[in-house]
Design an enzyme around this catalytic site. Structure first.
Site, PDB file in Angstrom:
ATOM      1  N   HIS A  72       0.816  -1.233   0.000  1.00  0.00           N
ATOM      2  CA  HIS A  72       0.000   0.000   0.000  1.00  0.00           C
ATOM      3  C   HIS A  72       0.843   1.274   0.000  1.00  0.00           C
ATOM      4  O   HIS A  72       0.686   2.176   0.818  1.00  0.00           O
ATOM      5  CB  HIS A  72      -1.071   0.007   1.100  1.00  0.00           C
ATOM      6  CG  HIS A  72      -0.603  -0.303   2.506  1.00  0.00           C
ATOM      7  ND1 HIS A  72       0.337   0.428   3.155  1.00  0.00           N
ATOM      8  CD2 HIS A  72      -0.976  -1.261   3.369  1.00  0.00           C
ATOM      9  CE1 HIS A  72       0.525  -0.069   4.371  1.00  0.00           C
ATOM     10  NE2 HIS A  72      -0.260  -1.100   4.509  1.00  0.00           N
ATOM     11  N   HIS A  87      -3.837  -8.934  15.164  1.00  0.00           N
ATOM     12  CA  HIS A  87      -3.952  -7.743  14.304  1.00  0.00           C
ATOM     13  C   HIS A  87      -4.881  -8.094  13.146  1.00  0.00           C
ATOM     14  O   HIS A  87      -4.649  -9.079  12.457  1.00  0.00           O
ATOM     15  CB  HIS A  87      -2.545  -7.364  13.810  1.00  0.00           C
ATOM     16  CG  HIS A  87      -2.482  -6.155  12.942  1.00  0.00           C
ATOM     17  ND1 HIS A  87      -3.448  -5.169  12.957  1.00  0.00           N
ATOM     18  CD2 HIS A  87      -1.564  -5.748  12.024  1.00  0.00           C
ATOM     19  CE1 HIS A  87      -3.115  -4.231  12.082  1.00  0.00           C
ATOM     20  NE2 HIS A  87      -1.983  -4.555  11.502  1.00  0.00           N
ATOM     21  N   GLU A 100      -5.485  -6.559  10.299  1.00  0.00           N
ATOM     22  CA  GLU A 100      -5.186  -6.130   8.928  1.00  0.00           C
ATOM     23  C   GLU A 100      -5.111  -7.362   8.016  1.00  0.00           C
ATOM     24  O   GLU A 100      -4.708  -8.451   8.439  1.00  0.00           O
ATOM     25  CB  GLU A 100      -3.857  -5.360   8.904  1.00  0.00           C
ATOM     26  CG  GLU A 100      -3.652  -4.595   7.599  1.00  0.00           C
ATOM     27  CD  GLU A 100      -2.528  -3.563   7.688  1.00  0.00           C
ATOM     28  OE1 GLU A 100      -1.820  -3.506   8.703  1.00  0.00           O
ATOM     29  OE2 GLU A 100      -2.373  -2.793   6.704  1.00  0.00           O
TER      30      GLU A 100
END
Lengths: 400, 52
Positions: free
Chosen positions: A28, A82, A84
Protein backbone atom coordinates in the site's frame (compact mmCIF):
# COMPACT_ATOMS: atom_id res chain seq x y z
CA UNK A 1 6.10 -35.58 -0.37
CA UNK A 2 2.64 -34.07 -0.18
CA UNK A 3 3.87 -30.51 0.23
CA UNK A 4 7.30 -28.88 0.14
CA UNK A 5 6.23 -26.50 2.90
CA UNK A 6 7.02 -27.39 6.49
CA UNK A 7 7.01 -25.62 9.84
CA UNK A 8 10.15 -24.16 11.41
CA UNK A 9 10.81 -25.02 15.03
CA UNK A 10 11.24 -22.04 17.35
CA UNK A 11 11.19 -23.93 20.66
CA UNK A 12 10.11 -27.47 21.52
CA UNK A 13 6.44 -26.46 21.49
CA UNK A 14 6.33 -23.39 19.25
CA UNK A 15 6.54 -23.41 15.46
CA UNK A 16 6.62 -20.82 12.71
CA UNK A 17 3.88 -21.72 10.21
CA UNK A 18 3.72 -18.55 8.10
CA UNK A 19 4.21 -17.82 4.42
CA UNK A 20 6.93 -16.20 2.34
CA UNK A 21 5.95 -13.56 -0.23
CA UNK A 22 9.11 -13.26 -2.30
CA UNK A 23 7.53 -11.07 -4.94
CA UNK A 24 5.59 -8.32 -3.20
CA UNK A 25 7.07 -4.93 -4.04
CA UNK A 26 4.28 -2.49 -3.19
CA UNK A 27 2.76 -2.62 0.27
CA UNK A 28 0.00 0.00 0.00
CA UNK A 29 2.49 2.56 -1.17
CA UNK A 30 5.56 1.39 0.75
CA UNK A 31 8.08 -0.18 -1.62
CA UNK A 32 9.21 -3.56 -0.31
CA UNK A 33 12.30 -4.30 -2.35
CA UNK A 34 13.10 -7.49 -0.48
CA UNK A 35 9.58 -8.96 -0.37
CA UNK A 36 8.02 -9.95 2.94
CA UNK A 37 6.76 -12.78 5.11
CA UNK A 38 3.43 -13.18 6.85
CA UNK A 39 4.25 -14.93 10.10
CA UNK A 40 1.83 -17.22 11.90
CA UNK A 41 2.74 -19.30 14.93
CA UNK A 42 1.59 -22.65 16.23
CA UNK A 43 1.75 -23.39 19.96
CA UNK A 44 1.59 -27.12 20.65
CA UNK A 45 0.07 -26.78 24.13
CA UNK A 46 -2.75 -28.92 25.53
CA UNK A 47 -5.01 -26.47 23.73
CA UNK A 48 -3.26 -26.21 20.39
CA UNK A 49 -3.21 -22.54 19.44
CA UNK A 50 -2.60 -20.63 16.23
CA UNK A 51 -1.39 -17.04 16.54
CA UNK A 52 -2.45 -14.97 13.51
CA UNK A 53 -2.91 -16.19 9.96
CA UNK A 54 -1.58 -15.02 6.59
CA UNK A 55 -2.61 -13.02 3.54
CA UNK A 56 -5.43 -14.74 1.65
CA UNK A 57 -3.46 -16.17 -1.34
CA UNK A 58 -1.02 -17.88 1.05
CA UNK A 59 -3.57 -19.92 3.01
CA UNK A 60 -2.53 -23.28 1.56
CA UNK A 61 1.12 -22.62 2.32
CA UNK A 62 0.26 -21.91 5.96
CA UNK A 63 -2.03 -24.94 6.28
CA UNK A 64 0.67 -27.16 4.76
CA UNK A 65 3.23 -25.89 7.26
CA UNK A 66 0.78 -26.53 10.12
CA UNK A 67 0.06 -30.01 8.76
CA UNK A 68 3.77 -30.85 8.92
CA UNK A 69 3.39 -30.65 12.73
CA UNK A 70 -0.22 -31.51 13.48
CA UNK A 71 -3.56 -32.04 11.79
CA UNK A 72 -4.94 -28.46 11.47
CA UNK A 73 -8.32 -29.80 12.61
CA UNK A 74 -6.79 -30.26 16.09
CA UNK A 75 -6.28 -26.50 16.58
CA UNK A 76 -8.40 -25.45 19.58
CA UNK A 77 -7.80 -21.71 19.67
CA UNK A 78 -6.96 -19.03 17.15
CA UNK A 79 -5.67 -15.66 18.38
CA UNK A 80 -5.79 -12.66 16.05
CA UNK A 81 -3.29 -10.07 17.24
CA UNK A 82 -3.95 -7.74 14.30
CA UNK A 83 -6.93 -7.65 11.97
CA UNK A 84 -5.19 -6.13 8.93
CA UNK A 85 -5.72 -8.33 5.88
CA UNK A 86 -2.15 -9.53 5.55
CA UNK A 87 -2.74 -11.36 8.84
CA UNK A 88 -6.46 -12.01 8.73
CA UNK A 89 -7.11 -12.38 5.00
CA UNK A 90 -7.67 -16.13 5.23
CA UNK A 91 -8.99 -16.21 8.80
CA UNK A 92 -12.59 -16.88 7.79
CA UNK A 93 -11.56 -19.83 5.57
CA UNK A 94 -9.17 -21.14 8.21
CA UNK A 95 -11.93 -21.01 10.85
CA UNK A 96 -14.11 -23.03 8.48
CA UNK A 97 -11.36 -25.55 7.74
CA UNK A 98 -10.15 -25.94 11.31
CA UNK A 99 -13.38 -25.43 13.29
CA UNK A 100 -11.61 -24.20 16.43
CA UNK A 101 -13.30 -24.06 19.83
CA UNK A 102 -12.69 -20.34 20.15
CA UNK A 103 -11.27 -17.34 18.32
CA UNK A 104 -9.75 -14.47 20.30
CA UNK A 105 -8.90 -10.86 19.47
CA UNK A 106 -8.69 -7.55 21.35
CA UNK A 107 -12.10 -5.97 22.08
CA UNK A 108 -11.57 -3.60 19.12
CA UNK A 109 -10.30 -6.49 16.98
CA UNK A 110 -13.37 -8.58 17.80
CA UNK A 111 -15.48 -5.78 16.31
CA UNK A 112 -13.28 -4.89 13.35
CA UNK A 113 -12.77 -8.49 12.22
CA UNK A 114 -16.54 -8.69 11.78
CA UNK A 115 -16.36 -5.63 9.51
CA UNK A 116 -13.39 -6.98 7.55
CA UNK A 117 -14.35 -10.63 7.10
CA UNK A 118 -17.50 -12.63 6.63
CA UNK A 119 -16.91 -14.75 9.66
CA UNK A 120 -19.74 -16.88 10.91
CA UNK A 121 -18.32 -17.29 14.37
CA UNK A 122 -18.25 -15.40 17.62
CA UNK A 123 -14.93 -13.71 18.23
CA UNK A 124 -14.10 -13.40 21.92
CA UNK A 125 -12.67 -10.04 22.93
CA UNK A 126 -9.85 -10.29 25.45
CA UNK A 127 -8.87 -7.36 27.63
CA UNK A 128 -5.48 -5.92 28.42
CA UNK A 129 -3.62 -8.14 30.93
CA UNK A 130 -6.17 -10.95 30.60
CA UNK A 131 -4.70 -14.46 30.79
CA UNK A 132 -5.87 -17.50 28.87
CA UNK A 133 -5.00 -21.02 29.95
CA UNK A 134 -3.91 -23.45 27.26
CA UNK A 135 -3.69 -26.26 29.83
CA UNK A 136 0.04 -26.75 30.30
CA UNK A 137 0.78 -23.25 28.97
CA UNK A 138 -0.79 -19.80 29.34
CA UNK A 139 -1.08 -16.63 27.28
CA UNK A 140 -1.31 -13.05 28.53
CA UNK A 141 -2.71 -10.40 26.22
CA UNK A 142 -1.54 -6.80 26.06
CA UNK A 143 -3.56 -4.18 24.19
CA UNK A 144 -1.34 -2.05 21.96
CA UNK A 145 -3.92 0.23 20.36
CA UNK A 146 -2.67 2.16 17.32
CA UNK A 147 0.50 0.11 17.11
CA UNK A 148 -0.42 0.37 14.44
CA UNK A 149 -4.19 -0.14 14.17
CA UNK A 150 -6.83 0.35 16.87
CA UNK A 151 -7.23 -3.44 17.19
CA UNK A 152 -3.53 -4.26 17.64
CA UNK A 153 -2.46 -6.36 20.61
CA UNK A 154 0.51 -8.43 21.79
CA UNK A 155 0.27 -11.99 23.07
CA UNK A 156 2.82 -13.29 25.55
CA UNK A 157 3.47 -16.98 26.08
CA UNK A 158 4.34 -16.91 29.76
CA UNK A 159 6.17 -20.20 30.31
CA UNK A 160 8.41 -19.77 27.28
CA UNK A 161 8.78 -15.96 27.53
CA UNK A 162 7.89 -15.48 23.88
CA UNK A 163 6.28 -12.22 22.79
CA UNK A 164 4.08 -12.41 19.70
CA UNK A 165 4.27 -8.76 18.75
CA UNK A 166 2.27 -8.62 15.47
CA UNK A 167 3.65 -5.80 13.31
CA UNK A 168 5.85 -4.23 15.99
CA UNK A 169 9.54 -5.20 15.69
CA UNK A 170 8.78 -6.56 12.22
CA UNK A 171 10.20 -5.81 8.80
CA UNK A 172 9.49 -6.58 5.19
CA UNK A 173 12.13 -9.13 4.34
CA UNK A 174 11.47 -12.40 2.52
CA UNK A 175 13.81 -15.19 3.53
CA UNK A 176 13.91 -18.86 4.33
CA UNK A 177 16.15 -17.99 7.26
CA UNK A 178 13.76 -17.47 10.15
CA UNK A 179 15.94 -15.96 12.87
CA UNK A 180 17.71 -12.64 13.29
CA UNK A 181 21.10 -14.28 13.79
CA UNK A 182 20.83 -15.92 10.37
CA UNK A 183 20.45 -12.61 8.51
CA UNK A 184 23.05 -9.98 7.61
CA UNK A 185 22.85 -7.39 10.46
CA UNK A 186 23.06 -4.50 7.97
CA UNK A 187 19.93 -5.76 6.22
CA UNK A 188 18.15 -6.18 9.56
CA UNK A 189 19.06 -2.65 10.61
CA UNK A 190 17.98 -1.13 7.30
CA UNK A 191 14.72 -3.02 6.90
CA UNK A 192 13.67 -2.64 10.56
CA UNK A 193 14.28 1.12 10.35
CA UNK A 194 12.45 1.40 7.02
CA UNK A 195 9.51 -0.47 8.50
CA UNK A 196 9.43 1.78 11.55
CA UNK A 197 9.65 4.94 9.45
CA UNK A 198 6.87 3.88 7.09
CA UNK A 199 4.46 2.17 9.49
CA UNK A 200 5.01 3.05 13.14
CA UNK A 201 6.51 6.55 13.11
CA UNK A 202 3.24 8.47 13.67
CA UNK A 203 2.57 6.42 16.78
CA UNK A 204 5.97 7.08 18.35
CA UNK A 205 4.49 8.61 21.54
CA UNK A 206 2.62 5.34 22.09
CA UNK A 207 5.76 3.31 21.39
CA UNK A 208 7.57 5.23 24.14
CA UNK A 209 4.73 4.61 26.58
CA UNK A 210 4.62 0.92 25.68
CA UNK A 211 8.36 0.55 26.22
CA UNK A 212 7.96 2.21 29.63
CA UNK A 213 5.08 -0.11 30.48
CA UNK A 214 7.05 -3.20 29.46
CA UNK A 215 10.06 -2.05 31.49
CA UNK A 216 7.88 -1.27 34.53
CA UNK A 217 6.22 -4.69 34.31
CA UNK A 218 9.67 -6.28 34.33
CA UNK A 219 8.79 -8.43 31.33
CA UNK A 220 11.74 -10.07 29.75
CA UNK A 221 11.62 -11.80 26.43
CA UNK A 222 13.53 -14.82 25.32
CA UNK A 223 12.09 -14.45 21.85
CA UNK A 224 10.18 -11.71 20.02
CA UNK A 225 8.10 -13.16 17.21
CA UNK A 226 6.70 -10.45 14.92
CA UNK A 227 4.25 -10.85 12.04
CA UNK A 228 6.75 -9.89 9.31
CA UNK A 229 10.38 -10.81 8.79
CA UNK A 230 12.85 -12.64 11.04
CA UNK A 231 12.17 -13.76 14.60
CA UNK A 232 14.35 -12.05 17.20
CA UNK A 233 16.16 -14.55 19.40
CA UNK A 234 19.64 -13.02 19.59
CA UNK A 235 19.57 -9.22 19.47
CA UNK A 236 16.35 -8.62 21.44
CA UNK A 237 17.90 -5.85 23.52
CA UNK A 238 19.17 -4.20 20.34
CA UNK A 239 15.83 -3.99 18.57
CA UNK A 240 14.07 -2.71 21.70
CA UNK A 241 16.79 -0.10 22.15
CA UNK A 242 16.45 0.98 18.51
CA UNK A 243 12.68 1.35 18.91
CA UNK A 244 13.32 3.62 21.88
CA UNK A 245 15.72 5.71 19.82
CA UNK A 246 13.47 5.96 16.76
CA UNK A 247 10.41 6.78 18.86
CA UNK A 248 12.26 9.56 20.71
CA UNK A 249 12.93 11.24 17.32
CA UNK A 250 15.91 13.15 18.61
CA UNK A 251 17.35 15.18 15.73
CA UNK A 252 20.79 14.29 14.47
CA UNK A 253 23.42 15.96 12.30
CA UNK A 254 21.67 14.87 9.18
CA UNK A 255 19.67 16.72 6.54
CA UNK A 256 17.49 15.39 3.77
CA UNK A 257 16.93 17.42 0.59
CA UNK A 258 13.91 16.22 -1.37
CA UNK A 259 12.95 17.80 -4.67
CA UNK A 260 11.10 17.52 -7.93
CA UNK A 261 12.44 19.33 -10.96
CA UNK A 262 11.31 19.96 -14.56
CA UNK A 263 14.32 21.46 -16.37
CA UNK A 264 17.01 21.07 -13.68
CA UNK A 265 16.62 24.56 -12.18
CA UNK A 266 15.14 23.34 -8.88
CA UNK A 267 17.76 20.60 -8.99
CA UNK A 268 20.56 23.19 -9.17
CA UNK A 269 19.08 24.88 -6.11
CA UNK A 270 18.84 21.53 -4.32
CA UNK A 271 22.49 20.81 -4.99
CA UNK A 272 23.59 24.26 -3.81
CA UNK A 273 21.60 23.86 -0.57
CA UNK A 274 23.12 20.40 -0.09
CA UNK A 275 26.64 21.78 -0.48
CA UNK A 276 25.86 24.44 2.15
CA UNK A 277 24.39 21.87 4.53
CA UNK A 278 27.46 19.71 4.14
CA UNK A 279 29.88 22.62 4.56
CA UNK A 280 27.92 23.48 7.71
CA UNK A 281 28.75 20.08 9.13
CA UNK A 282 25.71 17.94 8.39
CA UNK A 283 25.45 14.62 6.64
CA UNK A 284 23.26 15.15 3.60
CA UNK A 285 20.99 12.94 1.54
CA UNK A 286 19.81 14.45 -1.75
CA UNK A 287 16.74 12.77 -3.20
CA UNK A 288 15.08 13.46 -6.54
CA UNK A 289 11.48 12.30 -6.47
CA UNK A 290 11.63 11.23 -10.10
CA UNK A 291 14.31 8.71 -9.10
CA UNK A 292 13.52 7.58 -5.55
CA UNK A 293 10.48 6.23 -3.77
CA UNK A 294 8.55 8.00 -1.02
CA UNK A 295 9.25 5.18 1.42
CA UNK A 296 13.00 5.58 0.87
CA UNK A 297 12.60 9.25 1.78
CA UNK A 298 10.96 8.26 5.07
CA UNK A 299 13.86 5.94 5.88
CA UNK A 300 16.23 8.89 5.49
CA UNK A 301 14.02 11.25 7.49
CA UNK A 302 13.95 8.91 10.50
CA UNK A 303 16.27 10.63 12.95
CA UNK A 304 17.21 13.52 10.65
CA UNK A 305 17.53 17.06 11.97
CA UNK A 306 16.46 19.03 8.89
CA UNK A 307 14.57 18.75 5.67
CA UNK A 308 14.65 21.01 2.62
CA UNK A 309 11.88 20.47 0.09
CA UNK A 310 11.90 21.84 -3.42
CA UNK A 311 9.53 21.89 -6.35
CA UNK A 312 9.11 23.55 -9.68
CA UNK A 313 5.71 25.13 -10.21
CA UNK A 314 3.60 23.28 -12.76
CA UNK A 315 0.33 24.96 -13.77
CA UNK A 316 0.08 26.90 -10.49
CA UNK A 317 0.85 23.90 -8.29
CA UNK A 318 3.77 21.96 -6.92
CA UNK A 319 4.74 18.95 -8.98
CA UNK A 320 2.50 15.93 -8.37
CA UNK A 321 5.55 13.88 -7.31
CA UNK A 322 6.17 16.40 -4.52
CA UNK A 323 2.51 16.49 -3.48
CA UNK A 324 2.77 12.70 -3.25
CA UNK A 325 5.78 12.58 -0.94
CA UNK A 326 4.57 15.54 1.14
CA UNK A 327 1.15 13.94 1.72
CA UNK A 328 2.83 10.70 2.70
CA UNK A 329 5.31 12.45 4.98
CA UNK A 330 2.62 14.55 6.66
CA UNK A 331 0.67 11.42 7.54
CA UNK A 332 3.74 9.82 9.11
CA UNK A 333 4.18 12.85 11.40
CA UNK A 334 7.96 13.16 11.71
CA UNK A 335 8.91 15.40 14.66
CA UNK A 336 11.67 17.80 15.69
CA UNK A 337 12.62 18.80 12.15
CA UNK A 338 13.89 22.11 10.91
CA UNK A 339 12.76 22.89 7.36
CA UNK A 340 12.84 25.16 4.34
CA UNK A 341 11.33 25.22 0.86
CA UNK A 342 12.74 26.21 -2.51
CA UNK A 343 11.93 26.01 -6.20
CA UNK A 344 11.99 27.50 -9.65
CA UNK A 345 9.01 28.63 -11.72
CA UNK A 346 8.19 30.03 -15.16
CA UNK A 347 5.50 32.62 -14.44
CA UNK A 348 3.46 32.20 -11.26
CA UNK A 349 5.52 30.32 -8.64
CA UNK A 350 3.00 28.93 -6.15
CA UNK A 351 4.95 25.77 -5.30
CA UNK A 352 7.29 27.21 -2.65
CA UNK A 353 4.43 28.78 -0.69
CA UNK A 354 2.47 25.54 -0.92
CA UNK A 355 5.44 23.58 0.39
CA UNK A 356 5.95 26.09 3.21
CA UNK A 357 2.32 25.77 4.19
CA UNK A 358 2.62 21.99 4.31
CA UNK A 359 5.78 22.22 6.41
CA UNK A 360 3.94 24.55 8.82
CA UNK A 361 1.02 22.10 9.05
CA UNK A 362 3.55 19.37 9.83
CA UNK A 363 4.92 21.62 12.62
CA UNK A 364 8.34 21.67 11.00
CA UNK A 365 10.21 24.67 12.38
CA UNK A 366 10.99 27.15 9.63
CA UNK A 367 14.67 27.83 8.98
CA UNK A 368 13.78 31.06 7.23
CA UNK A 369 11.95 32.24 4.14
CA UNK A 370 11.93 29.92 1.17
CA UNK A 371 13.83 30.68 -2.01
CA UNK A 372 11.80 31.01 -5.17
CA UNK A 373 13.31 31.94 -8.53
CA UNK A 374 11.91 32.69 -11.96
CA UNK A 375 13.38 30.38 -14.59
CA UNK A 376 17.02 29.42 -14.19
CA UNK A 377 18.88 30.31 -10.95
CA UNK A 378 21.92 32.55 -11.47
CA UNK A 379 25.05 32.64 -9.35
CA UNK A 380 23.48 35.03 -6.83
CA UNK A 381 20.48 32.76 -6.27
CA UNK A 382 22.68 29.70 -5.95
CA UNK A 383 24.78 31.59 -3.40
CA UNK A 384 21.59 32.27 -1.42
CA UNK A 385 20.74 28.56 -1.60
CA UNK A 386 24.21 27.69 -0.33
CA UNK A 387 23.78 30.22 2.50
CA UNK A 388 20.41 28.70 3.36
CA UNK A 389 22.13 25.32 3.69
CA UNK A 390 24.79 26.82 5.98
CA UNK A 391 22.16 28.55 8.11
CA UNK A 392 20.12 25.38 8.42
CA UNK A 393 23.21 23.41 9.43
CA UNK A 394 24.06 25.98 12.14
CA UNK A 395 20.53 25.86 13.50
CA UNK A 396 20.43 22.08 13.54
CA UNK A 397 23.76 21.82 15.31
CA UNK A 398 22.68 24.41 17.89
CA UNK A 399 19.66 22.21 18.70
CA UNK A 400 21.59 19.00 19.30
CA UNK B 1 -16.41 24.75 24.66
CA UNK B 2 -13.84 23.74 22.06
CA UNK B 3 -13.26 20.52 20.22
CA UNK B 4 -9.96 18.72 20.71
CA UNK B 5 -8.19 16.48 18.25
CA UNK B 6 -6.09 13.43 19.10
CA UNK B 7 -2.54 13.91 17.83
CA UNK B 8 -2.12 10.16 17.41
CA UNK B 9 -5.14 8.95 15.48
CA UNK B 10 -7.09 12.09 14.52
CA UNK B 11 -10.20 11.38 16.65
CA UNK B 12 -12.01 14.59 17.56
CA UNK B 13 -13.45 15.03 21.06
CA UNK B 14 -16.63 17.06 20.71
CA UNK B 15 -18.06 18.34 24.01
CA UNK B 16 -21.50 18.40 22.38
CA UNK B 17 -21.29 14.62 22.06
CA UNK B 18 -19.09 13.63 25.02
CA UNK B 19 -17.87 10.05 25.21
CA UNK B 20 -20.92 8.04 26.28
CA UNK B 21 -19.10 4.67 26.13
CA UNK B 22 -16.69 5.94 28.77
CA UNK B 23 -19.50 7.49 30.81
CA UNK B 24 -18.70 11.06 29.77
CA UNK B 25 -21.94 12.98 29.36
CA UNK B 26 -22.54 15.36 26.50
CA UNK B 27 -21.80 18.92 27.47
CA UNK B 28 -18.54 17.95 29.22
CA UNK B 29 -15.69 20.31 28.34
CA UNK B 30 -12.39 18.68 27.37
CA UNK B 31 -10.75 20.33 30.38
CA UNK B 32 -13.29 18.65 32.65
CA UNK B 33 -12.55 15.14 31.40
CA UNK B 34 -10.97 12.95 34.08
CA UNK B 35 -7.18 12.85 33.94
CA UNK B 36 -7.24 9.11 33.23
CA UNK B 37 -9.61 9.54 30.28
CA UNK B 38 -8.11 8.17 27.07
CA UNK B 39 -8.90 8.53 23.39
CA UNK B 40 -11.76 6.09 22.64
CA UNK B 41 -10.20 5.16 19.29
CA UNK B 42 -6.52 4.71 20.05
CA UNK B 43 -6.06 4.89 23.80
CA UNK B 44 -3.85 8.00 23.77
CA UNK B 45 -3.87 10.05 26.97
CA UNK B 46 -5.24 13.61 27.32
CA UNK B 47 -1.84 15.19 26.83
CA UNK B 48 -1.75 13.96 23.22
CA UNK B 49 -4.76 16.18 22.40
CA UNK B 50 -4.66 19.71 21.02
CA UNK B 51 -7.42 22.25 20.27
CA UNK B 52 -8.86 21.64 16.82
Amino acid sequence: MTSPFSAVKITDDVWWVGAIDWNIRDFHGYVTKRGSTYNAYLIMADKITLIDTVKAPFREEMLARIASVVDPGKIAYIVSNHSEMDHSGCLAEVIKAVDPEKVFASPVGAKSLKEILTVDREITGVKDAETLSLGNRSLTFMETRMLHWPDSMFTYLNEERILFSQDAFGMHYASLERFDDEVDPAILAYEAATYYANILLPYSPLVLKLLEKVTAAGLDFRIIAPDHGPIWRKDIGGIIERYGKWAAQKPSEKAVVVYGTMWHSTEKMARAISEGLSKGGLNVKLMSMSEVHRSDVMYEILGAGAIAVGSSTLNNNMLPMMADVMTYMKGLKPKNLLGAAFGSFGWSGEAVKQLEQLLAEMKVESAGGGISVRNVPDGAILARCYELGLTMADKVRSRL
Amino acid sequence: MGRYVCGICGYVYDPAVGDPEAGVKKGTAFEKLPEDWVCPVCGASKDEFAPE
